[in-house]
Motif scaffolding. Sequence first.
Motif, short mmCIF file in Angstrom:
data_model
loop_
_atom_site.label_atom_id
_atom_site.label_comp_id
_atom_site.label_asym_id
_atom_site.label_seq_id
_atom_site.Cartn_x
_atom_site.Cartn_y
_atom_site.Cartn_z
N GLU A 172 0.81 -1.22 0.00
CA GLU A 172 0.00 0.00 0.00
C GLU A 172 0.85 1.27 0.00
OE1 GLU A 172 -2.71 -0.19 3.23
OE2 GLU A 172 -3.79 -1.94 2.45
N SER A 173 1.95 1.27 0.71
CA SER A 173 2.79 2.47 0.82
C SER A 173 3.68 2.62 -0.41
CB SER A 173 3.66 2.39 2.07
OG SER A 173 4.66 3.39 2.06
N ASP A 174 3.59 3.76 -1.07
CA ASP A 174 4.44 4.00 -2.24
C ASP A 174 5.91 4.05 -1.83
OD1 ASP A 174 4.83 4.75 -5.12
OD2 ASP A 174 5.62 6.58 -4.20
N ASN A 175 6.20 4.64 -0.67
CA ASN A 175 7.59 4.70 -0.20
C ASN A 175 8.16 3.30 -0.01
OD1 ASN A 175 7.71 7.50 -0.20
ND2 ASN A 175 7.05 7.67 1.93
N ARG A 176 7.35 2.41 0.58
CA ARG A 176 7.81 1.04 0.78
C ARG A 176 7.93 0.30 -0.55
NH1 ARG A 176 10.28 -0.99 3.64
NH2 ARG A 176 9.22 -2.82 4.46
N ARG A 177 7.01 0.57 -1.46
CA ARG A 177 7.04 -0.07 -2.77
C ARG A 177 8.32 0.29 -3.53
NH1 ARG A 177 2.01 0.86 -3.62
NH2 ARG A 177 2.32 2.82 -4.74
#
Length: 210
Positions: A172-177
Amino acid sequence: MKQPNTQPMSELMLRETASQTAGPYVHIGLALAAAGNPERDEEIWSEMVKPDASGEHIEVVGTVIDGNGDLVRDAFLEAWQADAEGNYQSDYDLRKPFNSFGRTATTFDHGSEWSLKTIKPGAVVHPNGKLMAPHINLAIFARGVNIHLQTRLYFDDEVEANRECPVLSRVESDNRRQTLIAKREEAGGVIRYRFDIRLQGPGETIFFDF
């Protein structure tokens, strides 16, 4: 304290033991060049592709970084990927133009980078019938890592495929992706993707529980 031979055999056999860290032995047995040893005539190593293999020939490079932000100079990685058509080659043969399996390691030289020479993989069909974005599966072995880590490398120039990927889109998190996205660059006319793996701390790479 009881001596080992005074305990029931069933108790000794069923007791859980600790996981074994990689230590130096994985390099001695599987990364001979990185360990400074003579290489075997036939070696599973970082060149997964021959010049006549079909597909876009690329190089993938990166580092492994620990929780203190320091380079891990003795990490060992295994790669598993599809060919340019999105098919895995399950029969390994050094004579083949392309093999889906490869190995690499960081070293104390050349900025402690690991590297792979391969082809850009095609999209692979997920069990749900949807296409997974082109990716390379990576297993990481390193000091202090009791059980090897599993992650995936995706490509930043596959924007649409990444958006629709049934695996990558679950993050869900773009930063994590972004920790799973390799950045394209060119060096000396060679197409190269950079992928730095962070084991802990800020920007920690996503790891999978396969």
